[in-house]
Motif scaffolding. Structure first.
Motif, mmCIF file in Angstrom:
data_model
loop_
_atom_site.group_PDB
_atom_site.id
_atom_site.type_symbol
_atom_site.label_atom_id
_atom_site.label_comp_id
_atom_site.label_asym_id
_atom_site.label_seq_id
_atom_site.Cartn_x
_atom_site.Cartn_y
_atom_site.Cartn_z
ATOM 1 N N GLN A 88 38.673 2.375 -30.458
ATOM 2 C CA GLN A 88 39.260 2.249 -29.125
ATOM 3 C C GLN A 88 38.660 1.081 -28.358
ATOM 4 N N SER A 89 37.350 0.825 -28.537
ATOM 5 C CA SER A 89 36.653 -0.241 -27.803
ATOM 6 C C SER A 89 36.814 -1.610 -28.451
ATOM 7 N N TYR A 90 37.472 -1.658 -29.636
ATOM 8 C CA TYR A 90 37.680 -2.863 -30.447
ATOM 9 C C TYR A 90 36.413 -3.277 -31.187
ATOM 10 N N ALA A 91 35.199 -3.093 -30.580
ATOM 11 C CA ALA A 91 33.912 -3.345 -31.253
ATOM 12 C C ALA A 91 33.834 -4.732 -31.871
ATOM 13 N N LEU A 92 34.271 -5.754 -31.143
ATOM 14 C CA LEU A 92 34.169 -7.134 -31.627
ATOM 15 C C LEU A 92 32.747 -7.653 -31.424
ATOM 16 N N PHE A 93 32.323 -8.558 -32.299
ATOM 17 C CA PHE A 93 31.013 -9.181 -32.157
ATOM 18 C C PHE A 93 31.117 -10.302 -31.121
ATOM 19 N N PRO A 94 30.441 -10.178 -29.974
ATOM 20 C CA PRO A 94 30.618 -11.170 -28.908
ATOM 21 C C PRO A 94 30.102 -12.566 -29.252
ATOM 22 N N HIS A 95 29.118 -12.660 -30.187
ATOM 23 C CA HIS A 95 28.532 -13.968 -30.524
ATOM 24 C C HIS A 95 29.301 -14.691 -31.621
ATOM 25 N N MET A 96 30.327 -14.033 -32.173
ATOM 26 C CA MET A 96 31.133 -14.648 -33.236
ATOM 27 C C MET A 96 32.495 -15.047 -32.688
ATOM 28 N N ASN A 97 33.037 -16.143 -33.213
ATOM 29 C CA ASN A 97 34.396 -16.512 -32.811
ATOM 30 C C ASN A 97 35.404 -15.611 -33.530
ATOM 31 N N VAL A 98 36.674 -15.798 -33.204
ATOM 32 C CA VAL A 98 37.735 -14.958 -33.755
ATOM 33 C C VAL A 98 37.739 -15.010 -35.280
ATOM 34 N N GLN A 99 37.659 -16.208 -35.818
ATOM 35 C CA GLN A 99 37.711 -16.389 -37.271
ATOM 36 C C GLN A 99 36.587 -15.628 -37.971
ATOM 37 N N ARG A 100 35.376 -15.702 -37.423
ATOM 38 C CA ARG A 100 34.239 -15.030 -38.051
ATOM 39 C C ARG A 100 34.306 -13.518 -37.866
ATOM 40 N N VAL A 123 46.195 -13.680 -41.929
ATOM 41 C CA VAL A 123 46.292 -12.573 -40.979
ATOM 42 C C VAL A 123 46.288 -13.087 -39.540
ATOM 43 N N LEU A 124 45.579 -14.174 -39.254
ATOM 44 C CA LEU A 124 45.617 -14.735 -37.902
ATOM 45 C C LEU A 124 47.008 -15.258 -37.570
ATOM 46 N N GLU A 125 47.690 -15.787 -38.567
ATOM 47 C CA GLU A 125 49.068 -16.230 -38.341
ATOM 48 C C GLU A 125 49.978 -15.028 -38.086
ATOM 49 N N THR A 126 49.735 -13.951 -38.806
ATOM 50 C CA THR A 126 50.545 -12.738 -38.640
ATOM 51 C C THR A 126 50.434 -12.188 -37.224
ATOM 52 N N VAL A 127 49.210 -12.182 -36.659
ATOM 53 C CA VAL A 127 49.014 -11.630 -35.314
ATOM 54 C C VAL A 127 49.140 -12.684 -34.223
ATOM 55 N N GLY A 128 49.488 -13.906 -34.593
ATOM 56 C CA GLY A 128 49.739 -14.950 -33.604
ATOM 57 C C GLY A 128 48.494 -15.488 -32.919
ATOM 58 N N LEU A 129 47.390 -15.596 -33.667
ATOM 59 C CA LEU A 129 46.141 -16.076 -33.056
ATOM 60 C C LEU A 129 45.545 -17.274 -33.781
ATOM 61 N N THR A 130 46.344 -17.995 -34.528
ATOM 62 C CA THR A 130 45.831 -19.158 -35.255
ATOM 63 C C THR A 130 45.171 -20.151 -34.305
ATOM 64 N N ASP A 131 45.756 -20.348 -33.129
ATOM 65 C CA ASP A 131 45.211 -21.320 -32.176
ATOM 66 C C ASP A 131 43.968 -20.812 -31.454
ATOM 67 N N LYS A 132 43.605 -19.544 -31.670
ATOM 68 C CA LYS A 132 42.414 -18.967 -31.025
ATOM 69 C C LYS A 132 41.285 -18.733 -32.026
ATOM 70 N N ALA A 133 41.390 -19.309 -33.218
ATOM 71 C CA ALA A 133 40.434 -19.029 -34.292
ATOM 72 C C ALA A 133 38.999 -19.344 -33.896
ATOM 73 N N LYS A 134 38.785 -20.366 -33.077
ATOM 74 C CA LYS A 134 37.432 -20.782 -32.709
ATOM 75 C C LYS A 134 36.969 -20.195 -31.374
ATOM 76 N N ALA A 135 37.822 -19.425 -30.725
ATOM 77 C CA ALA A 135 37.458 -18.825 -29.432
ATOM 78 C C ALA A 135 36.602 -17.583 -29.644
ATOM 79 N N ARG A 136 35.765 -17.280 -28.655
ATOM 80 C CA ARG A 136 34.961 -16.064 -28.692
ATOM 81 C C ARG A 136 35.683 -14.961 -27.906
ATOM 82 N N PRO A 137 35.353 -13.697 -28.184
ATOM 83 C CA PRO A 137 36.055 -12.587 -27.520
ATOM 84 C C PRO A 137 36.103 -12.694 -26.001
ATOM 85 N N ALA A 138 35.024 -13.179 -25.372
ATOM 86 C CA ALA A 138 34.979 -13.275 -23.909
ATOM 87 C C ALA A 138 36.010 -14.241 -23.360
ATOM 88 N N GLN A 139 36.513 -15.141 -24.205
ATOM 89 C CA GLN A 139 37.496 -16.134 -23.776
ATOM 90 C C GLN A 139 38.935 -15.649 -23.962
#
Length: 360
Positions: A88-100, A123-139
């Protein structure tokens, strides 16, 4: 169709609290399945039993292998089950970008870098986030973070993806968009989804099949249309959708309530305490002098929604008002004395064994 996941007579208690009580459900391959019910009904406990974070006290949970042989999930540790859980919380690693973030699970499995890169890119193309691959969760926005969590879950290609209240952290507009997105992705990736939710609109809009739960027990398993139009019991009728429940008694092929015989479908099928369920769209307002009038009452309030309106009518003898949906603007004002009609086929008769028929 053969079941992918079979939950057979599963029970789980925490001390004196029976979280799951003899739960049996079959979930088919490539199905979008929802576990729906109020807080504390047992749906999250069941999800955790499937994932391996809880051990049932009784029963079995098996998954059909690709060879057509059932595998005992309960005999496998969580990390060895062909199942992934999206928290439910997504549990993403804040210090890693989307790709990692998305690649993390594949890297832990020791897959070659070229395969990891290819699967993450896909999979990033499938969910429409290819252009966000280098962004971090906070962004990212809430909806984008939800997509990252989903991508991380499906990149490992589990046979079964479990989602625990996946849209609860999103605002209403983004939630509506992600409901459609989840349904699209489920069809596109060909993975069986099991989602836990207390939001009936969410379940009805996304799921192929829904199991309604209450007090640790399954009340009904059906497609959304059947749940809405033919609920199995009073709890499901009251929980799913809007409607009016009129308590009474069935005997001799008729249903009696409020001192009169009310039309309903199949009255001979039930004897004793019962209710009829009336959906707002199946009720019509008419003049009290109309010979077809079944009930009458006084308008309490009206609401106009542009293409349709809702009229709320107080009927003597009923604890709750009757709600009627009509096309166009309201045709009656507060205080008006009105009649109501409905077709017998649209009034669903449901046995109510927990109530004394003399109390209606």
């Amino acid at each position: 169709m053969t079941a992918l996941l079979t939950i057979d007579h599963v029970s789980k208690a925490y001390g004196s609290i029976q979280a799951l009580d003899d739960v049996t459900i079959d979930i088919r391959s490539n199905e979008f399945f929802a576990l729906l019910g109020p807080s504390g009904c047992g749906k999250t406990t069941l999800l955790r039993c499937i994932a391996g974070f809880e051990e049932p006290d009784a029963g079995s949970i098996t998954i059909d292998s690709t060879a057509g042989v059932a595998t005992d999930l309960l005999a496998l540790p969580p990390n060895k089950r062909p199942v992934n859980l999206m928290f439910q919380s997504y549990a993403l690693f804040p210090h890693m970008n989307v790709q990692r973030n998305v690649a993390y699970g594949l890297e832990r499995e020791g897959l070659p870098r070229s395969e990891v890169a290819a699967r993450v890119g896909e999979v990033l193309e499938t969910v429409g986030l290819t252009d966000k691959a280098k962004a971090r969760p906070a962004q990212l926005s809430g909806g984008q973070r939800q997509r990252v969590a989903l991508a991380r879950a499906i990149v490992k290609r589990p046979r079964l993806l479990l989602l625990d209240e996946p849209l609860s952290a999103l605002d209403r507009k983004v939630r509506a968009e992600m409901q459609l997105e989840l349904k699209r992705l489920q069809h596109e990736v060909g993975i069986t989804f099991v989602v836990v939710t207390h939001d009936q609109e969410e379940a009805m809009s996304m799921a192929d099949t829904i199991a309604v739960m209450h007090n640790g027990r399954v009340q009904q398993v059906a497609d959304p249309v059947t749940l809405y139009s033919r609920p199995a019991n009073v709890f499901v009728a009251d929980f799913i959708g809007d409607g009016t429940l009129i308590p009474g008694s069935a005997a001799g092929g008729t249903f009696t309530a409020l001192g009169r015989t009310l039309p309903c479908a199949n009255p001979a099928s039930v004897t004793g305490a019962a209710v009829i369920m009336l959906r707002p769209e199946f009720l019509s307002i008419t003049a009290v002098t109309d010979p077809e009038v079944v009930l009458e009452g006084h308008v309490m309030e009206t609401h106009f929604f542009g293409g349709s309106s809702t009229t709320v009518v107080r009927v003597g003898g009923l604890d709750a008002p009757v709600v009627i949906s009509s096309p166009g603007a309201p045709r009656h004002g507060v205080g008006d004395h009105v009649g109501m009609t409905w077709a017998a086929a649209d009034a669903v008769l449901i046995a109510d064994p927990g109530r004394d028929p003399g109390s209606s």
